[in-house]
Design an enzyme around this catalytic site. Structure first.
Site, PDB file in Angstrom:
ATOM      1  N   GLU A   1      -3.506  -2.311   5.692  1.00 46.35           N
ATOM      2  CA  GLU A   1      -2.442  -3.112   5.072  1.00 46.35           C
ATOM      3  C   GLU A   1      -1.229  -3.379   5.963  1.00 46.35           C
ATOM      4  OE1 GLU A   1      -1.493  -1.460   1.207  1.00 46.35           O
ATOM      5  OE2 GLU A   1      -3.565  -0.857   0.874  1.00 46.35           O
TER       6      GLU A   1
ATOM      7  N   HIS B   1       3.789  12.778   0.473  1.00 39.61           N
ATOM      8  CA  HIS B   1       5.249  12.640   0.448  1.00 39.61           C
ATOM      9  C   HIS B   1       5.948  13.854   1.055  1.00 39.61           C
ATOM     10  CE1 HIS B   1       4.706   9.125  -2.040  1.00 39.61           C
ATOM     11  NE2 HIS B   1       3.990   9.828  -2.891  1.00 39.61           N
TER      12      HIS B   1
END
Length: 769
Positions: A494, A705
């Site tokens: 992406e 994260h």
């Protein structure tokens, strides 16, 4: 008494995301703590002045946060998770806050971050408070008091903001193996709140905004009784409390609310009727302030101020009235005036945070001037909304072909015709998949060079050929990296996408994008939601060239990654003139066209991401079944026509799936991956219940994260736990989310350990790699 203007909170990040950039520079040790603190003070002062200049009578203080306001409350209450106590001698308050949010390590030992969860029905994430039995809270309000002193220097009325004690307990979690009643912690908690109130009263603070959004939920009776007890305890004559609710109606709680010892009530009125307002006025104590949250803090459309004038005008003669935002403007971009590329006609339909403050002032002025029979202000209100009335008949928003297509498809059955067990055999044979297939969720690291390249192309500083050539180079590198790691199902990474929702918004008709419409998602992470202004269609294929190029580079399957209709709608600023299920249906048809084109081009694995499916669930359980029915059907429309040997994946954020297991099963996807690594215990509960019912599942095996790199042993331990509940032929191994925010060095080590763990498991099962 005049009608007063206020808001519940203001965006923190700065007009040009100054807070985001400062935080990331600080974490990378590029600026000092003093520099970071200076930037925070500058932003707070600027934001207060912007509110004052826009006509806000009472400005909120304490809505600024370095990371998250719920985490700030935990710090204020000295509620530091036990595993972080080892850092207390080495970390000041600010750095402890960052450690809790992001994780840390000491002496080569990893300290995992606290769980991150969606803030009610928004795309904002809060850091979940952790509780232990017999916990004692202690006051640490240095940051709040410093901000109050800063604000008092402006000589303007202020209103400190605190998260209420019951909501704080409700949204937290117990950290012990044995559950205990969180309400048992309320006495200790109330002592600290009383202490805060006493300190604020000595500073001559008149009003405190105390946020209790949990009241919009359908709470157990024990919790409702706790509200009565808590606000009896907190009541004092020296300071006034504005009880603040938002994100929904609270009429079901009025019998309890009107007994509370507070001085005013704020209500989100954005979805109310005239009868609702009358009911509130009649039932609430006449001495209370009624604060009307009529400016939608979660969307960017102008408000029909004249309509609200007519609804509220009679009340102004009978009780004290404040006008405010429905919720904090944290969920709104800051200033429409810096948008230079939006079509002016379209731009005139919107209001960002500063404009919303001005809307509140406009309505207050009209309500106040009406006492003098002055009609000028009313005419201003009428003219203000004229463009939005004209919008409804605009060709920009109406597409008859889309509307007709929706009518024709809505009654059809969209279930896949073959059972999963049959599809699974066809798919595994087609792709020659091993046991425990490995894959990633979609995105790979986005370097500053990639972002600059996209920006130059967007600003027409480079031509299409140059852009395509360089994006293809990035895709080639991403494919090569995955092949080196020996992942089983690859992705193209992406690099062409700025954001999983905004990218599709830029390529579908019916959307517009802003330049600076950023809002905070968590910490330094900001998103720029696209704006749905009209009927939605897909003029040309969106992802096909990139996916097909990636597939041409490898013999391994490459997943086509699409964002699902519910997530695109939920994470956009959606239009408000048609029902949400119709917006989702239009999106489903557009994504369906993309799915079919991917399949025709030879792509056999297609992932439709729906991380917002659970987030869109109404907060009240009594309203959830209707939403789930149309949301599930919407997803099924996107994939119902694919062949049996095309493998459909979806990616979701874990959030109390236990409540909607049966609905998740109705999706009938071949593989579901779940962002869940910070919620291990809850995930295991879900897996215990649904593990053998689900088709195939890829629980997030590590938290992307966190700065922590998972070891092979850590991953193996998790996989062994999961295999107690998931049949081995149905377990996939993947990270818990996309990798775009991480560096290449970080992801290489983590993915390598993940692949080694999968291969080790296969060997343990007597299989070759």
């Amino acid at each position: 008494m005049p009608v007063l203007s206020h808001i519940l909170g203001f965006p923190r990040i700065g007009l040009y995301r100054e807070l985001k950039h400062a935080l990331e520079q600080y974490w990378e040790k590029k600026i000092t703590e003093n520099k970071l603190l200076d930037i925070g003070r500058m932003l707070r002062m600027r934001h207060w002045k912007q509110q004052i200049n826009s006509g806000i009578n009472l400005i909120p203080i304490g809505d600024f946060s370095w990371y998250d306001h719920v985490l700030d409350m935990s710090i204020m209450l000295n509620n530091i998770p036990t595993r972080f106590h080892i850092l207390s001698q080495k970390k000041n308050t600010l750095n402890m806050l960052f450690s809790i949010a992001r994780g840390d390590s000491i002496n080569n030992t990893t300290i995992t971050p606290s769980e991150m969860k969606k803030w009610f029905n928004t795309n904002y994430h809060y850091i979940v408070p952790e509780f232990v039995q017999n916990q004692i809270f202690k006051l640490n309000c240095t940051q709040l008091l410093a901000e109050i002193d800063e604000a008092l220097s402006l000589n303007h009325p202020i209103k400190p903001v605190l998260l209420g004690p019951l909501t704080y307990l409700w949204i937290g979690k117990t950290k012990e193996t044995k559950e205990f009643d969180r309400l048992s912690l309320l006495p200790s908690l109330l002592l600290v709140y009383k202490e805060i109130f006493n300190i604020l009263s000595k500073k001559n603070i008149q009003w405190i905004q105390i946020d209790e959004p949990a009241l919009v939920l359908e709470l157990p009776q024990t919790w409702l009784k706790a509200y009565l007890h808590a606000y009896d305890q907190l009541y004092q004559t020296k300071i006034k409390l504005l009880l603040t609710t938002y994100f929904g109606k609270i009429y079901h709680q009025l019998p309890i609310i009107k007994q509370l010892k507070v001085n005013g009530l704020h209500i989100d009125l954005t979805n109310c009727s005239d009868n609702d307002i009358s009911l509130l006025h009649e039932q609430l104590p006449k001495k209370w302030i009624l604060s009307a949250g009529i400016i939608n803090g979660k969307n960017i459309w102008k408000t029909n101020l004249y309509d609200w004038f007519l609804k509220l005008n009679t009340i102004t003669h009978q009780r004290s009235l404040w006008i405010g935002s429905s919720c904090s403007l944290l969920h709104s971009p800051i200033d429409l005036n810096i948008e230079s590329k939006l079509n002016n006609n379209i731009k005139n339909w919107f209001a960002f945070a500063i404009q919303k403050c001005s809307e509140i002032k406009l309505l207050c002025d009209a309500l106040n001037s009406n006492h003098n029979d002055n009609s000028d202000q009313q005419n201003i209100l009428k003219k203000y909304y004229n463009t939005n009335i004209q919008r409804l008949n605009s060709n920009i928003i109406n597409n008859p072909q889309v509307q007709e297509r929706c009518k024709n498809i809505i009654t059809l059955d969209h279930s896949r015709k073959t059972k999963h067990i049959t599809r699974m055999k066809l798919q595994h044979n087609r792709f020659n998949l091993p046991l425990y297939p490995t894959t990633t969720i979609g995105s790979f690291p986005q370097t500053s060079e990639i972002r600059k390249l996209r920006l130059k192309f967007k600003n027409k500083q480079i031509n299409e050929d140059y852009y395509y050539t360089h994006i293809q180079q990035y895709i080639k590198k991403i494919i090569q990296e995955q092949e080196k790691l020996d992942l089983d199902i690859l992705v193209h990474g992406e690099p062409e996408r700025n954001d999983m929702v905004e990218y599709f918004g830029e390529n579908l008709k019916g959307f517009v994008s802003s330049q600076h419409g950023w809002i905070q998602s968590y910490g330094s992470r900001c998103i720029k939601p696209p704006i749905i202004i009209g009927d939605i269609s897909r003029p040309i294929p969106i992802t096909i060239p990139w996916i097909n190029y990636a597939q041409s580079l490898t013999n391994k399957p490459v997943k086509g990654i699409l964002t699902g209709p519910i997530t695109i709608m939920t994470w956009s600023f959606a239009r408000e003139d048609i029902p949400r299920h119709m917006i989702a249906l239009q999106l489903a048809l557009a994504i369906r066209d993309e799915v079919m084109d991917l399949e025709k081009s030879g792509i056999g694995v297609i992932q439709i991401d729906e991380p917002a499916l659970r987030e869109g669930l109404p907060l009240k359980k009594s309203e959830q079944s209707y939403y789930l029915k149309w949301a599930i059907n919407t997803f099924k429309i996107t994939v119902s026509s694919v062949k049996d040997n095309t493998q459909i994946h979806t990616h979701m954020c874990y959030s109390e799936f236990n409540e909607i297991i049966d609905d998740i099963l109705k999706l009938d996807v071949d593989v579901i991956s779940i962002e869940s690594s910070r919620s291990d215990l809850q995930l295991l509960q879900f897996i215990k219940t649904a593990g053998k019912k689900l088709n195939e599942i890829g629980p997030g095996i590590y938290d992307i994260h966190s700065i922590h790199q998972p070891s092979i042993n850590e991953i193996m331990d998790k996989l062994k736990k999961l295999l107690q509940y998931i049949p081995k032929d149905r377990l996939w191994i993947n990270p818990d989310c996309g990798l775009k925010t991480r560096s290449w060095n970080e992801i290489r080590e983590s993915l390598n350990n993940m692949v080694i763990a999968a291969k080790t498991l296969r060997i343990n099962n007597g299989l070759n790699n």
